[in-house]
Motif scaffolding. Structure first.
Motif, PDB file in Angstrom:
ATOM      1  N   GLY A 238     -14.201   6.790  -1.626  1.00  0.00           N
ATOM      2  CA  GLY A 238     -13.877   5.593  -2.458  1.00  0.00           C
ATOM      3  C   GLY A 238     -12.526   5.345  -2.417  1.00  0.00           C
ATOM      4  N   ALA A 239     -11.488   6.017  -1.800  1.00  0.00           N
ATOM      5  CA  ALA A 239     -10.085   5.630  -1.612  1.00  0.00           C
ATOM      6  C   ALA A 239     -10.110   4.750  -0.170  1.00  0.00           C
ATOM      7  N   PHE A 240     -10.688   5.356   0.711  1.00  0.00           N
ATOM      8  CA  PHE A 240     -10.875   4.459   1.940  1.00  0.00           C
ATOM      9  C   PHE A 240     -11.788   3.036   2.052  1.00  0.00           C
ATOM     10  N   LEU A 241     -12.822   2.918   0.861  1.00  0.00           N
ATOM     11  CA  LEU A 241     -13.281   1.624   0.369  1.00  0.00           C
ATOM     12  C   LEU A 241     -12.357   0.764  -0.266  1.00  0.00           C
ATOM     13  N   ALA A 242     -11.265   1.401  -0.927  1.00  0.00           N
ATOM     14  CA  ALA A 242     -10.640   0.646  -1.876  1.00  0.00           C
ATOM     15  C   ALA A 242      -9.414   0.131  -1.040  1.00  0.00           C
ATOM     16  N   GLY A 243      -9.144   0.643   0.131  1.00  0.00           N
ATOM     17  CA  GLY A 243      -8.292   0.001   1.027  1.00  0.00           C
ATOM     18  C   GLY A 243      -8.770  -1.067   1.781  1.00  0.00           C
ATOM     19  N   LEU A 244     -10.258  -0.691   2.234  1.00  0.00           N
ATOM     20  CA  LEU A 244     -10.996  -1.801   2.976  1.00  0.00           C
ATOM     21  C   LEU A 244     -11.130  -3.168   2.005  1.00  0.00           C
ATOM     22  N   LEU A 245     -11.189  -2.884   0.707  1.00  0.00           N
ATOM     23  CA  LEU A 245     -11.464  -3.943  -0.123  1.00  0.00           C
ATOM     24  C   LEU A 245     -10.105  -4.716  -0.262  1.00  0.00           C
ATOM     25  N   LEU A 246      -9.231  -4.044  -0.481  1.00  0.00           N
ATOM     26  CA  LEU A 246      -7.790  -4.644  -0.577  1.00  0.00           C
ATOM     27  C   LEU A 246      -7.332  -5.535   0.715  1.00  0.00           C
ATOM     28  N   ALA A 247      -7.718  -4.889   1.998  1.00  0.00           N
ATOM     29  CA  ALA A 247      -7.609  -5.452   3.027  1.00  0.00           C
ATOM     30  C   ALA A 247      -8.107  -6.822   3.444  1.00  0.00           C
ATOM     31  N   GLU A 248      -8.980  -7.114   2.671  1.00  0.00           N
ATOM     32  CA  GLU A 248      -9.693  -8.592   2.857  1.00  0.00           C
ATOM     33  C   GLU A 248      -9.085  -9.693   2.147  1.00  0.00           C
ATOM     34  N   THR A 249      -8.004  -9.165   1.184  1.00  0.00           N
ATOM     35  CA  THR A 249      -7.310 -10.177   0.472  1.00  0.00           C
ATOM     36  C   THR A 249      -5.960 -10.632   1.080  1.00  0.00           C
ATOM     37  N   GLU A 250      -5.443 -11.591   0.497  1.00  0.00           N
ATOM     38  CA  GLU A 250      -4.213 -12.213   1.012  1.00  0.00           C
ATOM     39  C   GLU A 250      -3.043 -11.061   0.578  1.00  0.00           C
ATOM     40  N   HIS A 251      -3.312 -10.079  -0.185  1.00  0.00           N
ATOM     41  CA  HIS A 251      -1.995  -9.028  -0.513  1.00  0.00           C
ATOM     42  C   HIS A 251      -2.029  -8.041   0.095  1.00  0.00           C
ATOM     43  N   LYS A 252      -2.560  -7.630   1.428  1.00  0.00           N
ATOM     44  CA  LYS A 252      -2.652  -6.951   2.264  1.00  0.00           C
ATOM     45  C   LYS A 252      -1.231  -5.994   2.469  1.00  0.00           C
ATOM     46  N   GLU A 253      -0.383  -7.103   2.970  1.00  0.00           N
ATOM     47  CA  GLU A 253       1.064  -6.591   3.277  1.00  0.00           C
ATOM     48  C   GLU A 253       1.849  -6.175   2.183  1.00  0.00           C
ATOM     49  N   ARG A 254       1.493  -6.817   1.061  1.00  0.00           N
ATOM     50  CA  ARG A 254       2.119  -6.520  -0.146  1.00  0.00           C
ATOM     51  C   ARG A 254       1.903  -4.939  -0.670  1.00  0.00           C
ATOM     52  N   ALA A 255       0.576  -4.691  -0.411  1.00  0.00           N
ATOM     53  CA  ALA A 255      -0.009  -3.386  -0.749  1.00  0.00           C
ATOM     54  C   ALA A 255       0.549  -2.213   0.234  1.00  0.00           C
ATOM     55  N   GLU A 256       0.702  -2.644   1.425  1.00  0.00           N
ATOM     56  CA  GLU A 256       1.284  -1.796   2.492  1.00  0.00           C
ATOM     57  C   GLU A 256       2.932  -1.392   2.215  1.00  0.00           C
ATOM     58  N   ARG A 257       3.595  -2.790   1.652  1.00  0.00           N
ATOM     59  CA  ARG A 257       4.681  -2.385   1.376  1.00  0.00           C
ATOM     60  C   ARG A 257       5.139  -1.358   0.087  1.00  0.00           C
ATOM     61  N   LEU A 258       4.434  -1.841  -1.074  1.00  0.00           N
ATOM     62  CA  LEU A 258       4.641  -1.104  -1.856  1.00  0.00           C
ATOM     63  C   LEU A 258       4.246   0.231  -2.078  1.00  0.00           C
ATOM     64  N   PHE A 259       3.006   0.599  -1.315  1.00  0.00           N
ATOM     65  CA  PHE A 259       2.408   2.070  -1.513  1.00  0.00           C
ATOM     66  C   PHE A 259       2.965   3.065  -0.227  1.00  0.00           C
ATOM     67  N   GLY A 260       3.774   2.086   0.683  1.00  0.00           N
ATOM     68  CA  GLY A 260       4.048   3.035   1.802  1.00  0.00           C
ATOM     69  C   GLY A 260       4.822   4.188   1.369  1.00  0.00           C
ATOM     70  N   PRO A 261       6.074   4.132   0.629  1.00  0.00           N
ATOM     71  CA  PRO A 261       6.810   5.396   0.150  1.00  0.00           C
ATOM     72  C   PRO A 261       5.981   6.432  -0.521  1.00  0.00           C
ATOM     73  N   LEU A 262       4.834   6.122  -1.276  1.00  0.00           N
ATOM     74  CA  LEU A 262       4.207   7.029  -2.115  1.00  0.00           C
ATOM     75  C   LEU A 262       3.178   7.392  -1.311  1.00  0.00           C
ATOM     76  N   GLN A 263       2.484   6.919  -0.290  1.00  0.00           N
ATOM     77  CA  GLN A 263       1.594   7.533   0.723  1.00  0.00           C
ATOM     78  C   GLN A 263       2.326   8.535   1.514  1.00  0.00           C
ATOM     79  N   GLY A 264       3.695   8.190   2.056  1.00  0.00           N
ATOM     80  CA  GLY A 264       4.351   9.282   2.599  1.00  0.00           C
ATOM     81  C   GLY A 264       4.497  10.647   2.014  1.00  0.00           C
ATOM     82  N   LEU A 265       5.023  10.440   0.629  1.00  0.00           N
ATOM     83  CA  LEU A 265       5.142  11.681  -0.228  1.00  0.00           C
ATOM     84  C   LEU A 265       4.170  12.405  -0.333  1.00  0.00           C
ATOM     85  N   PHE A 266       2.838  11.857  -0.772  1.00  0.00           N
ATOM     86  CA  PHE A 266       1.777  12.562  -1.254  1.00  0.00           C
ATOM     87  C   PHE A 266       1.111  13.125  -0.130  1.00  0.00           C
TER      88      PHE A 266
END
Length: 410
Positions: A238-266
Motif C-alpha cells: 500500500g505504501a509503495f502504491l501511494a508513492g506511485l500514485l503521488l509520483a504521477e501528479t505535479e506535486h512529486k518534488e514537493r512530496a520528496e522535499r517534505l517527506f525526505g527528513p522523515l523517511q531518513g529518521l524512520f
C-alpha cells in the motif's frame, strides 16, 4: 515514566546518529551501522511496542519513497527494455537464491524468502552512492536504474505472493494465488487512478500550506497501507502504491522535499528494529552459508550485469561497472529476513541478515571503485602497427617510428 521514555528515545537517536556518522566517514552504507547497533543494544530493556511502531512507520515511508521514484508513463514507454534486462536478472539470480535457501534448510518457505533476498539489489544504497559519487550521467547508470525498477516492481508483487503463501496461518497454493489476484487488482486500481484521475489528484494536493500537504499525503500513505492490510496484503504494498500514485501528479518534488527528513529518521529506526529482532547466537551456525551466498551473490550480479550491459550496447568497461553497481543488498532483503523470523525460519532470517551486512559493505566499496576496477580489467590497448594487422613489412616500415635526424650544425 515519561522521563525514562525521553531518556531512552534520546539515547537511541543519538546512537543512531553516531553510528551512521562513523560509517559515513568510512564511506560505507549506513544500513549495516543501524542493524549492528540494534544487535548491540538488544540486551537492554527497550520499549518493544514503541520500536515496533516506529519500525512499521519506517518501512511504510521507505516503500512510499521507493514508489515515489517511479513514473508509470516512463515505465510504459521503456517497458520492453526494462522487462528484457530485468527478466535476465530475475531468471539468473532468483533460482540460485531459492536453491541456496533450500540448502540452508528452510523448506519451500525458506527457498522463496532466500530467493527474493538474494535476487533484489538495494535501490537505496545504489541511488545514494550514485548521487554522492556523481555518476548519474554514466552510461551504465540508466541501465542500472531500469533493472532496479523491475526488481522493485517484482518485489511488490512478490510480497503479495508471500501474503498468501507464508504470512497466513494455513498457507496453501490457493491462498497464494488469491493473494496474487488481490495484489493485481489492488495494483490495477491504483495505477488506473494514477493514469486517469491525474487532474483530480493535482487539484486535491494543490494546497498552499506545506503542513496541510504533509498531513494529506501522510494520510493517503497510511490509508493505502491499511487498505493493503485489510485486503490480506503487506502494508509495504500500500505504501509503495501511494508513492506511485503521488509520483504521477505535479506535486512529486514537493512530496520528496517534505517527506525526505522523515523517511531518513524512520528508515533508520526500521533497520534498528530489525537488528533488535536478531539473535546473534544464531549466526554461529549459519555463517558458512552466508559466506557462500555472499561470494555467489557478488559473482552472479557482476556476471549478470555484464551480460545485460553488453546486450544493451554498453562497452565492456561500462558493462563490468554495471555488474559491480548491482551487488549491494538492502531494504527489501531486510524486509524478507524479518518475514522469515516472523514465520519461524530463524536460520533463514539470520543468513539473510549476514548476507545483507556483507554485501552492503562490499557493494558500497565496489560501487566506489567500479571505474578503477573496470579500467584495470579492460585496459585500453595501444593501436596495432600495420605489420601486426597483416600488411607487408615494406608497407609497415612507413608506419614504424622514424629515428630523429641529427640537428644541422650550421
Amino acid at each position: 515514566m515519561h522521563g525514562e521514555f525521553l531518556l531512552g528515545a534520546g539515547a537511541v537517536l543519538a546512537a543512531l546518529a553516531l553510528s551512521g556518522l562513523l560509517f559515513d566517514r568510512l564511506r560505507q552504507s549506513v544500513i549495516p551501522a543501524f542493524i549492528l547497533l540494534g544487535m548491540a543494544i538488544r540486551p537492554l530493556d527497550l520499549d518493544e511496542h514503541l520500536v515496533q511502531v516506529l519500525a512499521t512507520t519506517g518501512v511504510v515511508l521507505l516503500l512510499f519513497f521507493m514508489g515515489l521514484e517511479f513514473s508509470v508513463g516512463a515505465l510504459l514507454r521503456d517497458r520492453r527494455r526494462i522487462v528484457r534486462n530485468g527478466g535476465i536478472d530475475l531468471l539468473v539470480c532468483f533460482p540460485a537464491g531459492a536453491l541456496m535457501g533450500a540448502w540452508v534448510g528452510g523448506g519451500w518457505t525458506g527457498a522463496l524468502l532466500m530467493g527474493g533476498a538474494f535476487y533484489v539489489s538495494s535501490s537505496a544504497i545504489i541511488a545514494k552512492s550514485t548521487i554522492e559519487l556523481r555518476r548519474a550521467a554514466d552510461p551504465e547508470t540508466e541501465v542500472a536504474l531500469g533493472v532496479l525498477v523491475f526488481e522493485d516492481l517484482f518485489m511488490a508483487l512478490f510480497l503479495a505472493l508471500l501474503s498468501g503463501a507464508v504470512l497466513t496461518p494455513e498457507p496453501s497454493a490457493g491462498a497464494a494465488l488469491w493473494g496474487m489476484a488481490k495484489a493485481v487488482g489492488f495494483f490495477a486500481a491504483i495505477v488506473g487512478l494514477a493514469l486517469y484521475a491525474r487532474p483530480l489528484l493535482d487539484r486535491a494536493f494543490d494546497l498552499d500550506s506545506d503542513d496541510l500537504f504533509l498531513l494529506l499525503a501522510g494520510g493517503v500513505v497510511m490509508l493505502l497501507s491499511w487498505g493493503a492490510l485489510a485486503a490480506g496484503l503487506s502494508e509495504a504494498i500500500g505504501a509503495f502504491l501511494a508513492g506511485l500514485l503521488l509520483a504521477e501528479t505535479e506535486h512529486k518534488e514537493r512530496a520528496e522535499r517534505l517527506f525526505g527528513p522523515l523517511q531518513g529518521l524512520f528508515a533508520a529506526v526500521f533497520f534498528l528494529g530489525f537488528g533488535l529482532s536478531l539473535d546473534p547466537s544464531t549466526f554461529g551456525a549459519v555463517w558458512p552459508y552466508a559466506l557462500v551466498l555472499a561470494v555467489l551473490g557478488i559473482a552472479l550480479k557482476v556476471l549478470t550485469g555484464m551480460w545485460i550491459g553488453r546486450r544493451d550496447g554498453l562497452p565492456r568497461r561500462n558493462a563490468l561497472s554495471l555488474g559491480l553497481t548491482l551487488v549491494p543488498r538492502g531494504e527489501f532483503s531486510i524486509l524478507l529476513a524479518g518475514i522469515a523470523v516472523t514465520a519461524g525460519a530463524q536460520a533463514v532470517g539470520a543468513t539473510i541478515a549476514l548476507l545483507v551486512l556483507a554485501l552492503s559493505l562490499v557493494g558500497t566499496v565496489g560501487l566506489r571503485l567500479a571505474p578503477e576496477i573496470a579500467r584495470r580489467v579492460y585496459p585500453r590497448k595501444a593501436p596495432r602497427s600495420l605489420e601486426e594487422r597483416g600488411f607487408s613489412p615494406a608497407l609497415a616500415a612507413f608506419d614504424a617510428p622514424q629515428p630523429e635526424r641529427p640537428s644541422d650544425p650550421s
